[in-house]
Design a protein around this motif. Structure first.
Motif, PDB file in Angstrom:
ATOM      1  N   SER A 127    -104.966   1.634  30.514  1.00 41.51           N
ATOM      2  CA  SER A 127    -105.787   0.677  29.768  1.00 41.51           C
ATOM      3  C   SER A 127    -106.223  -0.494  30.631  1.00 41.51           C
ATOM      4  O   SER A 127    -107.304  -1.053  30.430  1.00 41.51           O
ATOM      5  N   ARG A 128    -105.391  -0.878  31.599  1.00 38.33           N
ATOM      6  CA  ARG A 128    -105.772  -1.983  32.484  1.00 38.33           C
ATOM      7  C   ARG A 128    -107.053  -1.636  33.240  1.00 38.33           C
ATOM      8  O   ARG A 128    -107.979  -2.441  33.334  1.00 38.33           O
ATOM      9  N   ARG A 129    -107.075  -0.447  33.809  1.00 38.57           N
ATOM     10  CA  ARG A 129    -108.251   0.010  34.561  1.00 38.57           C
ATOM     11  C   ARG A 129    -109.455   0.138  33.631  1.00 38.57           C
ATOM     12  O   ARG A 129    -110.577  -0.214  34.001  1.00 38.57           O
ATOM     13  N   MET A 130    -109.235   0.633  32.410  1.00 37.26           N
ATOM     14  CA  MET A 130    -110.333   0.816  31.465  1.00 37.26           C
ATOM     15  C   MET A 130    -110.998  -0.513  31.117  1.00 37.26           C
ATOM     16  O   MET A 130    -112.228  -0.612  31.067  1.00 37.26           O
ATOM     17  N   VAL A 131    -110.186  -1.539  30.873  1.00 36.29           N
ATOM     18  CA  VAL A 131    -110.744  -2.867  30.576  1.00 36.29           C
ATOM     19  C   VAL A 131    -111.510  -3.396  31.777  1.00 36.29           C
ATOM     20  O   VAL A 131    -112.624  -3.927  31.639  1.00 36.29           O
ATOM     21  N   GLN A 132    -110.940  -3.243  32.972  1.00 34.41           N
ATOM     22  CA  GLN A 132    -111.599  -3.731  34.174  1.00 34.41           C
ATOM     23  C   GLN A 132    -112.928  -3.026  34.407  1.00 34.41           C
ATOM     24  O   GLN A 132    -113.913  -3.647  34.843  1.00 34.41           O
ATOM     25  N   GLU A 133    -112.986  -1.734  34.121  1.00 29.06           N
ATOM     26  CA  GLU A 133    -114.231  -0.981  34.299  1.00 29.06           C
ATOM     27  C   GLU A 133    -115.321  -1.468  33.360  1.00 29.06           C
ATOM     28  O   GLU A 133    -116.500  -1.508  33.728  1.00 29.06           O
ATOM     29  N   ILE A 134    -114.942  -1.853  32.144  1.00 31.05           N
ATOM     30  CA  ILE A 134    -115.931  -2.404  31.198  1.00 31.05           C
ATOM     31  C   ILE A 134    -116.475  -3.722  31.736  1.00 31.05           C
ATOM     32  O   ILE A 134    -117.688  -3.964  31.724  1.00 31.05           O
ATOM     33  N   ILE A 244    -112.517  -6.227  22.636  1.00 24.36           N
ATOM     34  CA  ILE A 244    -111.233  -6.457  21.983  1.00 24.36           C
ATOM     35  C   ILE A 244    -110.269  -5.362  22.417  1.00 24.36           C
ATOM     36  O   ILE A 244    -110.536  -4.175  22.220  1.00 24.36           O
ATOM     37  N   ALA A 245    -109.167  -5.759  23.035  1.00 23.48           N
ATOM     38  CA  ALA A 245    -108.092  -4.830  23.385  1.00 23.48           C
ATOM     39  C   ALA A 245    -107.020  -4.994  22.314  1.00 23.48           C
ATOM     40  O   ALA A 245    -106.397  -6.056  22.206  1.00 23.48           O
ATOM     41  N   LYS A 246    -106.831  -3.960  21.538  1.00 20.89           N
ATOM     42  CA  LYS A 246    -105.900  -4.050  20.416  1.00 20.89           C
ATOM     43  C   LYS A 246    -104.491  -3.659  20.849  1.00 20.89           C
ATOM     44  O   LYS A 246    -104.311  -2.697  21.578  1.00 20.89           O
ATOM     45  N   ASN A 247    -103.521  -4.446  20.344  1.00 21.66           N
ATOM     46  CA  ASN A 247    -102.108  -4.229  20.680  1.00 21.66           C
ATOM     47  C   ASN A 247    -101.890  -4.483  22.170  1.00 21.66           C
ATOM     48  O   ASN A 247    -101.606  -3.564  22.934  1.00 21.66           O
ATOM     49  N   ILE A 248    -101.975  -5.735  22.593  1.00 28.15           N
ATOM     50  CA  ILE A 248    -102.069  -6.037  24.029  1.00 28.15           C
ATOM     51  C   ILE A 248    -100.844  -5.662  24.850  1.00 28.15           C
ATOM     52  O   ILE A 248    -100.931  -5.567  26.064  1.00 28.15           O
ATOM     53  N   ASN A 249     -99.688  -5.467  24.221  1.00 28.81           N
ATOM     54  CA  ASN A 249     -98.541  -5.069  25.030  1.00 28.81           C
ATOM     55  C   ASN A 249     -98.389  -3.544  25.123  1.00 28.81           C
ATOM     56  O   ASN A 249     -97.448  -3.039  25.733  1.00 28.81           O
ATOM     57  N   ASN A 250     -99.335  -2.831  24.558  1.00 31.85           N
ATOM     58  CA  ASN A 250     -99.463  -1.377  24.748  1.00 31.85           C
ATOM     59  C   ASN A 250    -100.796  -0.977  24.133  1.00 31.85           C
ATOM     60  O   ASN A 250    -100.846  -0.379  23.058  1.00 31.85           O
ATOM     61  N   GLU A 255    -112.475  -2.008  21.925  1.00 32.22           N
ATOM     62  CA  GLU A 255    -113.786  -2.047  21.290  1.00 32.22           C
ATOM     63  C   GLU A 255    -114.703  -2.975  22.062  1.00 32.22           C
ATOM     64  O   GLU A 255    -114.288  -4.065  22.467  1.00 32.22           O
ATOM     65  N   VAL A 256    -115.942  -2.544  22.251  1.00 30.55           N
ATOM     66  CA  VAL A 256    -116.923  -3.336  22.995  1.00 30.55           C
ATOM     67  C   VAL A 256    -118.052  -3.740  22.044  1.00 30.55           C
ATOM     68  O   VAL A 256    -118.609  -2.891  21.335  1.00 30.55           O
ATOM     69  N   GLU A 260    -124.432  -9.940  19.359  1.00 30.72           N
ATOM     70  CA  GLU A 260    -124.728  -9.974  17.917  1.00 30.72           C
ATOM     71  C   GLU A 260    -123.562  -9.448  17.092  1.00 30.72           C
ATOM     72  O   GLU A 260    -123.695  -9.208  15.898  1.00 30.72           O
ATOM     73  N   ARG A 261    -122.429  -9.246  17.734  1.00 30.37           N
ATOM     74  CA  ARG A 261    -121.210  -8.732  17.104  1.00 30.37           C
ATOM     75  C   ARG A 261    -121.369  -7.307  16.596  1.00 30.37           C
ATOM     76  O   ARG A 261    -120.711  -6.890  15.647  1.00 30.37           O
ATOM     77  N   GLU A 262    -122.273  -6.572  17.217  1.00 29.36           N
ATOM     78  CA  GLU A 262    -122.458  -5.159  16.878  1.00 29.36           C
ATOM     79  C   GLU A 262    -121.578  -4.301  17.783  1.00 29.36           C
ATOM     80  O   GLU A 262    -121.559  -4.480  18.998  1.00 29.36           O
ATOM     81  N   LEU A 263    -120.850  -3.355  17.173  1.00 31.88           N
ATOM     82  CA  LEU A 263    -119.946  -2.490  17.929  1.00 31.88           C
ATOM     83  C   LEU A 263    -120.757  -1.511  18.769  1.00 31.88           C
ATOM     84  O   LEU A 263    -121.577  -0.758  18.248  1.00 31.88           O
ATOM     85  N   LEU A 264    -120.543  -1.542  20.079  1.00 35.69           N
ATOM     86  CA  LEU A 264    -121.261  -0.672  21.005  1.00 35.69           C
ATOM     87  C   LEU A 264    -120.453   0.554  21.400  1.00 35.69           C
ATOM     88  O   LEU A 264    -121.018   1.623  21.637  1.00 35.69           O
ATOM     89  N   GLN A 265    -119.149   0.392  21.490  1.00 33.63           N
ATOM     90  CA  GLN A 265    -118.328   1.451  22.057  1.00 33.63           C
ATOM     91  C   GLN A 265    -116.876   1.284  21.622  1.00 33.63           C
ATOM     92  O   GLN A 265    -116.387   0.164  21.506  1.00 33.63           O
ATOM     93  N   THR A 266    -116.210   2.398  21.354  1.00 35.10           N
ATOM     94  CA  THR A 266    -114.775   2.403  21.075  1.00 35.10           C
ATOM     95  C   THR A 266    -114.100   3.381  22.016  1.00 35.10           C
ATOM     96  O   THR A 266    -114.527   4.533  22.125  1.00 35.10           O
ATOM     97  N   LEU A 267    -113.074   2.915  22.708  1.00 30.52           N
ATOM     98  CA  LEU A 267    -112.369   3.773  23.641  1.00 30.52           C
ATOM     99  C   LEU A 267    -110.894   3.852  23.246  1.00 30.52           C
ATOM    100  O   LEU A 267    -110.275   2.837  22.922  1.00 30.52           O
ATOM    101  N   SER A 268    -110.351   5.072  23.279  1.00 32.46           N
ATOM    102  CA  SER A 268    -108.923   5.267  23.066  1.00 32.46           C
ATOM    103  C   SER A 268    -108.263   5.525  24.409  1.00 32.46           C
ATOM    104  O   SER A 268    -108.874   6.094  25.316  1.00 32.46           O
TER     105      SER A 268
END
Length: 323
Positions: A127-134, A244-250, A255-256, A260-268
């Motif tokens: 998840s660390r790498r995923m956030v950084q890539e965004i 938004i990274a949900k559950n930050i300790n895991n 969600e990106v 305009e607060r429109e959801l563009l992308q959700t990654l698991s």
């Protein structure tokens, strides 16, 4: 890799479960200050060896990596014991109770050329790498600020109230918001730290708020608590949107959004055993390549975060009895 665990508490159980799900490492030895407790742990999790002292475990020539799962107040002493006996060591967060202790451990690791790393699992997870890539993709634009919080109702946990065990919210849960900010804003360019907390009758912090101001103008607003459960979000705000990274300790979902607060992308995130496997794999890779630290969290970053938490505790007038 044969792993030994110091301490037979709850977090040791999670690591034992993790090791039993891995092919790259095995649950070899468990040590407790109670031989009966160590033997019961060995039988429950299928360890090969059980020891009634930490000295016996680190003296076992078969142990290739030691995971320190004792309270914060013991991390310094237990890590030193491992390094002095030539054992690579993975120390549960927070690495030590203060920066002075961290510096002593890391200096000894360098002097003896023995691997040592902080087991702050969020540093090692995909998840660390995923956030950084965004962030690197430019989807949310230049990062302006970060908010992060982590709270649990831990009022009934005795060690959390005990200054002698380095209790309080900051070291136990506050390390995660702190590391979230450190991963994406760094720790080198902080020019101002503002913080406050609510203390318990025993003198530890129950809940706290922290603002970090960077020379770049970026800011991090962090909160941790042992009084209440929170939504546990880490949010990174940019000029073009936010994530938004949900559950930050895991982190389990990212969600990106656009501006305009429109959801563009959700990654698991990828499926995992527990999440602890990533720190074990990173430690194994570093040890095999002859390194004494992990690239995921170099010694200097462990030390700088600990220094930052020392500064914050100093603002609160909070000092542990063993300091």
């Amino acid at each position: 890799m044969k792993v030994g665990i110091l301490g037979a508490g709850g977090i040791a159980r999670k690591m034992a479960d993790t090791l039993n799900g891995m092919s790259e490492a095995s649950s070899y030895a468990i040590a407790s200050r109670s031989l009966d407790k160590a033997f019961a742990f060995k039988e429950e999790y299928g360890f090969e060896k059980a020891y009634g002292s930490y000295e016996e475990l680190v003296g076992d020539p078969e142990v290739e990596l030691v995971y320190v799962a004792t309270p914060h107040s013991r991390h310094h002493e237990d890590a030193i014991l491992c390094i002095e006996n030539g054992k690579p060591v993975l120390v549960e967060k927070s690495f030590t109770a203060n920066a002075s202790q961290a510096r002593a451990v890391l200096e000894l690791a360098k002097e003896r050329q023995v691997f040592a790393a902080e087991a702050i699992w969020t540093r090692y997870m995909p998840s660390r790498r995923m956030v950084q890539e965004i962030i690197d993709s430019g989807k949310i634009g230049k990062v302006i600020s970060v908010t992060a919080n982590l709270g649990y109702d831990l009022k009934a946990v005795p060690r959390m109230h005990d200054p002698a065990l380095a209790g309080g919210a900051l070291l136990d849960v506050g390390i995660y918001p702190m590391q979230f900010a450190a991963m994406y804003l760094g720790v080198d360019e902080i020019e101002e730290v503002i913080s406050t907390c609510t203390k318990s009758e025993t003198g530890v912090d129950l809940t706290n708020g922290i603002i970090l101001k960077y020379r770049s103008g970026q800011m991090a607003i962090l909160h941790s608590s042992m009084l209440e459960s929170t939504e546990q979000y880490g949010i990174i705000y940019g000029e073009k949107g936010y994530l938004i990274a949900k559950n930050i300790n895991n982190i389990d979902c990212i969600e990106v959004y656009n501006s305009e607060r429109e959801l563009l992308q959700t990654l698991s995130v990828p499926e995992q055993i527990s999440g602890y496997e990533y720190e074990v794999l990173a430690a194994k890779a570093a040890i095999k390549s002859g390194q004494i630290e992990c690239v995921e969290i170099p010694h200097q970053e462990t030390l700088k975060v600990m220094m930052l938490m020392d500064e914050i505790r100093g603002q609160w007038g909070l000092k542990y009895p063993f300091e």
